[in-house]
Design an enzyme around this catalytic site. Structure first.
Site, mmCIF file in Angstrom:
data_model
loop_
_atom_site.group_PDB
_atom_site.id
_atom_site.type_symbol
_atom_site.label_atom_id
_atom_site.label_comp_id
_atom_site.label_asym_id
_atom_site.label_seq_id
_atom_site.Cartn_x
_atom_site.Cartn_y
_atom_site.Cartn_z
ATOM 1 N N GLY A 133 74.442 -19.769 95.909
ATOM 2 C CA GLY A 133 75.664 -19.511 94.737
ATOM 3 C C GLY A 133 76.438 -20.576 95.286
ATOM 4 O O GLY A 133 76.095 -21.792 95.412
ATOM 5 N N ARG A 134 77.853 -20.278 95.083
ATOM 6 C CA ARG A 134 78.928 -21.421 94.924
ATOM 7 C C ARG A 134 78.869 -21.795 96.225
ATOM 8 O O ARG A 134 79.043 -23.199 96.531
ATOM 9 C CB ARG A 134 80.353 -21.024 94.690
ATOM 10 C CG ARG A 134 80.421 -20.235 93.321
ATOM 11 C CD ARG A 134 81.521 -19.449 92.987
ATOM 12 N NE ARG A 134 82.826 -20.266 93.437
ATOM 13 C CZ ARG A 134 83.484 -19.928 94.282
ATOM 14 N NH1 ARG A 134 83.551 -19.247 94.967
ATOM 15 N NH2 ARG A 134 84.584 -20.822 94.793
ATOM 16 N N ILE A 135 78.878 -21.180 97.547
ATOM 17 C CA ILE A 135 78.724 -21.719 98.810
ATOM 18 C C ILE A 135 77.313 -22.195 99.494
ATOM 19 O O ILE A 135 77.121 -23.232 99.741
ATOM 20 C CB ILE A 135 79.372 -20.653 99.772
ATOM 21 C CG1 ILE A 135 80.969 -20.410 99.267
ATOM 22 C CG2 ILE A 135 79.265 -21.204 101.061
ATOM 23 C CD1 ILE A 135 81.509 -19.342 99.891
ATOM 24 N N ARG A 142 68.398 -12.909 95.332
ATOM 25 C CA ARG A 142 68.264 -12.101 94.162
ATOM 26 C C ARG A 142 67.492 -13.216 93.125
ATOM 27 O O ARG A 142 67.339 -14.350 93.401
ATOM 28 C CB ARG A 142 69.526 -11.421 93.479
ATOM 29 C CG ARG A 142 70.199 -10.581 94.335
ATOM 30 C CD ARG A 142 71.513 -10.000 93.848
ATOM 31 N NE ARG A 142 71.108 -9.281 92.389
ATOM 32 C CZ ARG A 142 72.194 -9.120 91.795
ATOM 33 N NH1 ARG A 142 73.445 -8.856 92.212
ATOM 34 N NH2 ARG A 142 71.714 -8.118 90.528
ATOM 35 N N ARG A 190 80.731 -12.248 105.407
ATOM 36 C CA ARG A 190 81.213 -11.140 105.836
ATOM 37 C C ARG A 190 80.539 -10.116 107.173
ATOM 38 O O ARG A 190 79.359 -10.089 106.862
ATOM 39 C CB ARG A 190 81.696 -9.982 104.748
ATOM 40 C CG ARG A 190 82.843 -10.468 103.770
ATOM 41 C CD ARG A 190 83.952 -10.426 104.151
ATOM 42 N NE ARG A 190 85.126 -10.789 103.252
ATOM 43 C CZ ARG A 190 85.449 -11.891 102.942
ATOM 44 N NH1 ARG A 190 84.790 -12.879 103.758
ATOM 45 N NH2 ARG A 190 86.318 -12.109 102.208
ATOM 46 N N GLU A 240 88.877 -6.852 112.048
ATOM 47 C CA GLU A 240 89.626 -7.774 111.755
ATOM 48 C C GLU A 240 90.875 -7.472 111.511
ATOM 49 O O GLU A 240 91.351 -6.421 110.908
ATOM 50 C CB GLU A 240 89.248 -9.150 110.938
ATOM 51 C CG GLU A 240 87.983 -9.577 111.055
ATOM 52 C CD GLU A 240 87.699 -10.584 110.037
ATOM 53 O OE1 GLU A 240 88.363 -10.992 109.280
ATOM 54 O OE2 GLU A 240 86.459 -11.171 110.169
ATOM 55 N N HIS A 289 87.676 -16.093 111.755
ATOM 56 C CA HIS A 289 87.670 -16.162 110.238
ATOM 57 C C HIS A 289 88.620 -17.372 109.448
ATOM 58 O O HIS A 289 89.626 -17.330 108.723
ATOM 59 C CB HIS A 289 88.441 -14.786 109.653
ATOM 60 C CG HIS A 289 87.741 -14.546 108.289
ATOM 61 N ND1 HIS A 289 87.735 -13.082 107.644
ATOM 62 C CD2 HIS A 289 87.214 -15.185 107.163
ATOM 63 C CE1 HIS A 289 87.259 -13.064 106.281
ATOM 64 N NE2 HIS A 289 87.007 -14.283 106.218
#
Length: 323
Positions: free
Chosen positions: A157-159, A179, A240, A269, A289
């Site tokens: 995806g974007r990352i 997917r 995550r 966190e 994070h």
């Protein structure tokens, strides 16, 4: 209005143009703003927000379950940065007459950059070597190169797409999993697609996770998946912690499959007092994070949150989040 800005760990908010707009340094807004640099939950959070009209939340740092929402006596607005509201009980907010606005977006680039920072830091043992040099010692480890190795990217995806491109530039064999739509985009970009989930985990020398956390991805990486990885492999999670089965990664690294892990995210966190079991394990490179914690990203996120506060104050709320 009296506005609270929560979890501003680095005291960054006051250094941004967004803060000046909200405080009214330009004589337009003039709201009272109080920032908090620590995290509290439960009854302590209810007590902290008493007397405030609005609260600004940065990403998913503070959860608001029903038990908290129902105790808020003065709050009228929650201004959330980003559209992820999984940590907010939207039904409880609606029942209590508290408006929730959620908008704006971070940058895929910063998390992709941190992913590669963690990969290289882990494989070249940079934290250990920096500590050795500062302690007056010289070399104590032998690193591993990424060239010619297999990079597994879960979710193109974007990352993930940026991480994959850097892997290709480093001369890695990039293999993707995810997917159908994600895999189609990866194939169109010239990347290989794993024949199965088992092949994906067992073949990777470096495996990076870039899935969003939702009901469909919670715990999607299982202990069985991790057990398929090579003893020499590195697993990287800058997404995550919840996408990995609870406790599975610490157990897997302790068992030696994979042999190393680099993580920027944790199940609970903030992690204080090194309380998470991952932090103390040999073979773990961990950061608190930091994926989106960069000046341009914070300015963009907080600017969206301030826009929401000012629109609400003007009687024309934007980016409304409904149950």
């Amino acid at each position: 209005m009296r506005i609270a800005v929560l979890d501003d760990y680095q005291s960054a908010f006051d250094q941004l143009a967004a803060a000046r707009r909200l405080r009214g340094d330009d004589a337009v807004a003039g709201h009272e703003v109080v920032t908090f640099t620590d995290s509290v939950t439960g009854s302590a959070l209810v007590e902290r927000l008493s007397g405030f009209d609005a609260v600004v939340l940065l990403q998913q740092r503070t959860p608001f379950p029903r038990s908290v929402v129902e105790g808020l006596d003065t709050l009228r607005l929650v201004s959330q940065t980003g559209r992820n509201t999984g940590h907010l009980d939207l039904e409880a907010f609606a029942e209590c007459g508290i408006t929730v606005c959620a908008g704006g977006a971070g940058s895929a680039a910063t998390t992709a950059e941190l992913t590669w920072g963690l990969v290289l830091a882990s494989l070249r043992h940079l934290p250990e070597e920096v500590a050795r040099l500062r302690a007056g010692q010289w070399q104590g480890s032998v690193g591993t190169s990424v060239e010619g190795k297999t990079l597994g990217v879960w979710a193109y995806g974007r990352i993930g797409s940026r991480v994959a491109e850097v892997g290709r530039a480093f001369g890695m064999d990039v293999v993707c999993w995810g997917r159908a739509g994600s895999l189609a985009r990866a194939a169109d970009a010239g990347f290989a697609v794993a024949g199965s989930k088992e092949e994906f985990f067992s073949s990777a020398d470096v495996l990076t996770l870039h899935l969003p956390l939702n009901d469909g991805t919670s715990g999607i990486v299982t202990a069985g998946d991790l057990a398929l990885m090579k003893p020499s492999a590195l697993l990287v999670n800058t997404s995550r912690a919840g996408i990995v089965e609870p406790g599975a990664l610490a157990a897997a690294v302790s068992a030696g499959r994979p042999g190393r892990a680099a993580v920027d995210v944790f199940e609970d966190e903030p992690v204080l007092g090194a309380a998470d079991p991952l932090i103390g394990l040999p073979g773990i490179t961990a950061t608190p994070h930091l994926g989106y914690v960069e000046w341009d990203v914070l300015e963009s996120l907080y600017s969206a949150a301030v826009d929401q506060v000012l629109a609400f104050a003007a009687g024309t709320p934007i980016n409304l989040a409904t149950p």
